[in-house]
Design an enzyme around this catalytic site. Structure first.
Site, PDB file in Angstrom:
ATOM      1  N   SER A  13      53.970 -71.917   8.117  1.00  0.00           N
ATOM      2  CA  SER A  13      54.077 -71.050   6.950  1.00  0.00           C
ATOM      3  C   SER A  13      55.546 -70.894   6.587  1.00  0.00           C
ATOM      4  O   SER A  13      56.432 -71.100   7.422  1.00  0.00           O
ATOM      5  CB  SER A  13      53.485 -69.674   7.275  1.00  0.00           C
ATOM      6  OG  SER A  13      53.798 -68.741   6.263  1.00  0.00           O
ATOM      7  N   TYR A  28      52.354 -62.041  12.338  1.00  0.00           N
ATOM      8  CA  TYR A  28      52.051 -63.312  11.670  1.00  0.00           C
ATOM      9  C   TYR A  28      53.306 -64.160  11.530  1.00  0.00           C
ATOM     10  O   TYR A  28      53.290 -65.369  11.788  1.00  0.00           O
ATOM     11  CB  TYR A  28      51.436 -63.028  10.303  1.00  0.00           C
ATOM     12  CG  TYR A  28      50.991 -64.266   9.557  1.00  0.00           C
ATOM     13  CD1 TYR A  28      49.829 -64.949   9.919  1.00  0.00           C
ATOM     14  CD2 TYR A  28      51.724 -64.749   8.477  1.00  0.00           C
ATOM     15  CE1 TYR A  28      49.414 -66.077   9.225  1.00  0.00           C
ATOM     16  CE2 TYR A  28      51.314 -65.869   7.782  1.00  0.00           C
ATOM     17  CZ  TYR A  28      50.163 -66.528   8.157  1.00  0.00           C
ATOM     18  OH  TYR A  28      49.761 -67.654   7.468  1.00  0.00           O
TER      19      TYR A  28
END
Length: 278
Positions: free
Chosen positions: A161, A174
């Site tokens: 990501s 995350y």
């Protein structure tokens, strides 16, 4: 298309928006695709759709945090399609228990029971998010990479990501987990280089998925304040479409085109990582 004939691809998180697009693309290129997800209904329906279109696909319920579950899925894949040639580690996600209420700490937040501040992030929530993304990449790789040892044209694609490069506010678990996935990608690339297994990662920017839709749009379909900030920091001023990840995916999985590429983390982000904000 010829490169993908007689290739078996295993995709975790295949019930989601992005990874379901991956499965369709690989199938159209000639791959046999095994769709793995905890949501059995989603992957079985997706696999049936691929079969109706003329492809070879199976949907298997699997928990990426359970070695036993993954081993059972591995046995089904081997029995149905043979050894895994391409592994895409797409399972991942966030959890509200590991998400702070505010972007930055303000004096007194530590004493406000109505807020989720840094100081009362739930350990179980943090553990879940970190495990889902990091261990959910480790365990499938341990199980399915055993099929690839010493064979040509095998590869692993991890889904990282843009959080891995610069962490977003409010989602520390995350962001940390995706940074770990990027680092792990490089480690794996070195570890398996002599086995001719290439390992790379794709780092998507902002795409609308089932997991983040409610954070990006209100119940009326209007963009939230967070969406406005995201788009202001994305030079292309829009979210990505799942199909815009497919070129990178197909290039990385094709050794004829990317056979000397390993250990990379490739942003697909509309220019987000290039923009300084001024």
């Amino acid at each position: 298309m010829g490169f993908y004939i007689n290739k078996t691809a295993v995709i975790t998180g295949a019930g989601g928006v992005l990874c379901s697009a991956f499965t369709k693309s690989l199938s159209l290129a000639g791959c046999r695709v095994a769709l793995l997800d905890l949501n059995e209904t989603a992957v079985k329906e997706a696999a049936e759709s691929i079969r109706k279109a003329g492809g070879e696909a199976i949907g298997i319920k699997a928990d990426v945090l359970s070695r036993e579950s993954l081993s059972a899925a591995h046995a089904i894949v081997n029995e149905t399609f043979g050894k895994c040639d391409i592994l895409i580690n797409g399972a991942g996600g966030n959890n509200s228990k590991a998400t702070t209420t505010k972007e930055t700490y303000e004096t007194g937040d530590i004493d406000d029971d109505q807020l989720l501040s840094f100081f009362n992030i739930d350990k179980a929530g943090f553990d879940f998010v970190f495990s889902l993304n990091m261990l959910g990449t480790l365990l499938p790789t341990q199980v399915f990479t055993a099929d690839m040892l010493g064979r040509d044209d095998c590869c692993i694609i991890n889904i990282s990501s843009m959080n891995a490069f610069t962490p977003l506010t409010k989602i520390p678990a995350y962001s940390a987990a995706k940074a770990a996935v990027s680092n792990f990608t490089q480690w794996l690339a070195v570890h398996f280089a002599e086995q001719r297994i290439r390992v790379n990662a794709i780092a998507p920017g902002f795409f609308v998925t089932n997991q983040n839709r409610e954070l990006l749009f209100n119940k009326h379909g209007e963009p939230t304040a967070r969406t406005e900030k995201i788009l202001a920091a994305t030079p292309m001023k829009r979210f990505g479409e799942p199909e815009e990840l497919l070129g990178t995916l197909m290039w990385l999985t094709n050794a004829k085109q990317s056979g000397f590429v390993t250990g990379t983390v490739i942003p697909v982000d509309g220019g987000f990582s290039a923009y300084s904000g001024v």
